[in-house]
Structures are given as C-alpha cells and as structure tokens.
Design a protein around this motif. Structure first.
Motif, mmCIF file in Angstrom:
data_model
loop_
_atom_site.group_PDB
_atom_site.id
_atom_site.type_symbol
_atom_site.label_atom_id
_atom_site.label_comp_id
_atom_site.label_asym_id
_atom_site.label_seq_id
_atom_site.Cartn_x
_atom_site.Cartn_y
_atom_site.Cartn_z
ATOM 1 N N MET A 1 0.841 -1.182 0.000
ATOM 2 C CA MET A 1 0.000 0.000 0.000
ATOM 3 C C MET A 1 0.886 1.245 0.000
ATOM 4 S SD MET A 1 -2.846 1.399 2.674
ATOM 5 C CE MET A 1 -3.980 0.135 2.219
ATOM 6 N N VAL A 2 0.470 2.218 -0.795
ATOM 7 C CA VAL A 2 1.181 3.487 -0.884
ATOM 8 C C VAL A 2 0.556 4.462 0.114
ATOM 9 C CG1 VAL A 2 1.663 5.456 -2.398
ATOM 10 C CG2 VAL A 2 1.772 3.133 -3.298
ATOM 11 N N ILE A 3 1.388 5.135 0.885
ATOM 12 C CA ILE A 3 0.920 6.170 1.811
ATOM 13 C C ILE A 3 1.212 7.528 1.185
ATOM 14 C CG2 ILE A 3 1.224 7.216 4.091
ATOM 15 C CD1 ILE A 3 1.939 4.364 5.092
ATOM 16 N N ILE A 4 0.169 8.354 1.118
ATOM 17 C CA ILE A 4 0.292 9.695 0.537
ATOM 18 C C ILE A 4 -0.118 10.695 1.612
ATOM 19 C CG2 ILE A 4 -0.567 11.261 -1.244
ATOM 20 C CD1 ILE A 4 -1.085 8.679 -2.949
ATOM 21 N N ASN A 5 0.808 11.573 1.994
ATOM 22 C CA ASN A 5 0.558 12.518 3.078
ATOM 23 C C ASN A 5 0.196 13.919 2.628
ATOM 24 O OD1 ASN A 5 1.193 10.963 5.595
ATOM 25 N ND2 ASN A 5 3.096 10.631 4.475
ATOM 26 N N ASN A 6 0.509 14.262 1.360
ATOM 27 C CA ASN A 6 0.278 15.631 0.900
ATOM 28 C C ASN A 6 0.306 15.689 -0.628
ATOM 29 O OD1 ASN A 6 3.089 15.731 0.132
ATOM 30 N ND2 ASN A 6 3.576 16.160 2.269
ATOM 31 N N TYR A 7 0.071 16.876 -1.135
ATOM 32 C CA TYR A 7 0.018 17.083 -2.587
ATOM 33 C C TYR A 7 1.326 16.655 -3.253
ATOM 34 C CZ TYR A 7 -0.441 19.384 -7.106
ATOM 35 O OH TYR A 7 -0.496 19.634 -8.452
ATOM 36 N N GLU A 8 2.449 17.055 -2.695
ATOM 37 C CA GLU A 8 3.750 16.761 -3.312
ATOM 38 C C GLU A 8 3.992 15.258 -3.411
ATOM 39 O OE1 GLU A 8 3.254 19.030 -0.847
ATOM 40 O OE2 GLU A 8 3.467 20.810 -2.130
ATOM 41 N N GLU A 9 3.629 14.525 -2.367
ATOM 42 C CA GLU A 9 3.809 13.068 -2.415
ATOM 43 C C GLU A 9 2.887 12.442 -3.462
ATOM 44 O OE1 GLU A 9 3.505 11.225 1.439
ATOM 45 O OE2 GLU A 9 5.103 12.476 2.263
ATOM 46 N N TYR A 10 1.678 12.962 -3.561
ATOM 47 C CA TYR A 10 0.745 12.471 -4.588
ATOM 48 C C TYR A 10 1.329 12.748 -5.974
ATOM 49 C CZ TYR A 10 -4.076 10.670 -4.931
ATOM 50 O OH TYR A 10 -5.185 9.877 -5.088
ATOM 51 N N GLU A 11 1.792 13.953 -6.176
ATOM 52 C CA GLU A 11 2.321 14.373 -7.476
ATOM 53 C C GLU A 11 3.515 13.526 -7.921
ATOM 54 O OE1 GLU A 11 2.968 18.648 -9.566
ATOM 55 O OE2 GLU A 11 4.100 18.321 -7.713
ATOM 56 N N SER A 12 4.263 12.988 -6.973
ATOM 57 C CA SER A 12 5.432 12.172 -7.325
ATOM 58 C C SER A 12 5.046 10.887 -8.067
ATOM 59 C CB SER A 12 6.242 11.832 -6.072
ATOM 60 O OG SER A 12 5.568 10.871 -5.276
ATOM 61 N N HIS A 13 3.769 10.537 -8.044
ATOM 62 C CA HIS A 13 3.286 9.332 -8.734
ATOM 63 C C HIS A 13 2.733 9.630 -10.129
ATOM 64 C CE1 HIS A 13 3.723 6.836 -5.157
ATOM 65 N NE2 HIS A 13 3.236 7.855 -4.465
ATOM 66 N N LEU A 14 2.787 10.882 -10.547
ATOM 67 C CA LEU A 14 2.192 11.279 -11.823
ATOM 68 C C LEU A 14 2.746 10.443 -12.975
ATOM 69 C CD1 LEU A 14 0.280 13.155 -13.326
ATOM 70 C CD2 LEU A 14 2.147 14.811 -13.496
ATOM 71 N N GLY A 15 1.827 9.868 -13.761
ATOM 72 C CA GLY A 15 2.211 9.051 -14.905
ATOM 73 C C GLY A 15 2.637 7.641 -14.561
ATOM 74 N N LYS A 16 2.545 7.284 -13.288
ATOM 75 C CA LYS A 16 3.015 5.969 -12.840
ATOM 76 C C LYS A 16 1.862 5.139 -12.284
ATOM 77 C CE LYS A 16 7.281 8.094 -11.198
ATOM 78 N NZ LYS A 16 8.006 8.444 -9.970
#
Length: 152
Positions: A1-16
């Motif tokens: 499971m991926v843990i996402i704490n904020n916008y920047e962490e979410y954005e790091s997954h863009l296109g993946k």
C-alpha cells in the motif's frame, strides 16, 4: 500500500502505476444483494439456471455497475491518503467495459495516476482504473475516476 501525506507526495506518482489491490471474489450473494439494492433483477445476473441454459456466458454475471461500485473499496487497498479533511468521489470518465465478470471470478483493481492539479487548495486527481479478471486476458473495464482531496 502506498501512503500519501500531501500534494507533493501524490504528485510524485504522476504518470506511474500507484499499485494494485488484493483479489476480490464476486459471488452470487453479492450479485443478488446488488440486484436488490438497485432493483435490477435481470435474469443474466440472478437466475443461475436460466443463465446456464440460455445465457451467452453459461453463468450468471456481475452487473457492470457492481464492478464499478467496488472502486472505492479496492482503491483503499492501494493508497492510504492521509492528512485530509475530506475526500470526494467527483466523477467517472471514459469507462469502457471489455469483458463480463462471471460469478465467482476474482477481480483486482490496478490504479495509475493520470493527472493531478491544485485547484485553489483542493487537489483534483484523475486515476486510471483497470479492473483485472484473474486468468483472463482482457480487463473487465478501463476508465478514469476523479477524486477531490482537501488536504489539511
């Protein structure tokens, strides 16, 4: 499971690909309960004998909307989005059903982050959702789900 704490962490997954859920079996009891909840008792879903005798799949099949309704449940197995005040299921886009899900099939959700945008403090994400049917070459569906997050 991926843990996402904020916008920047979410954005790091863009296109993946973010991940895949566990397998979930759709049994006849779940199909029947969905038919009751939606008042959709078409025989292809609920009449095992007629489906085996006359149906194109020789089995009952899950409602397409039942398979779509599993997205929030399966998504929670893929990503744990934290530090939010609210999460909203905002929409679904461009869904195409590719193959019927027969009774007792196991399904799994695969999720990829297609886009993310900050709308004045509200994070809008578009997730490509693919419902895989175990041991089948084609997915049940592919489409985009849209979530809004209000991060703290």
């Amino acid at each position: 499971m991926v843990i996402i704490n904020n916008y920047e962490e979410y954005e790091s997954h863009l296109g993946k690909e973010i991940g895949v859920s566990q397998w979930h079996t759709i049994d006849q009891n779940q199909i029947n309960r969905f038919a009751d909840a939606t008042l959709d008792h078409q025989w292809i879903h609920v009449n095992k004998e007629k489906a085996e005798r006359e149906g194109p799949f020789k089995s009952t099949i899950a409602h397409g909307y039942l398979t779509l309704s599993l997205i929030p449940y399966l998504w929670k197995q893929i990503a744990d989005v934290r530090n939010i005040k609210m999460e909203i299921n905002y929409g679904i886009e461009s869904f195409k059903f590719g193959q019927a899900v027969m009774v007792d099939n196991e399904v799994q959700l695969k999720a990829k982050l297609n886009s993310i945008i900050n709308l004045r403090g509200v994070t809008k994400v578009v997730i490509e959702a693919t419902l895989i049917i175990k041991d089948q070459p084609k997915p049940a569906y592919v489409g985009n789900v849209v979530f809004l997050y209000h991060f703290i």
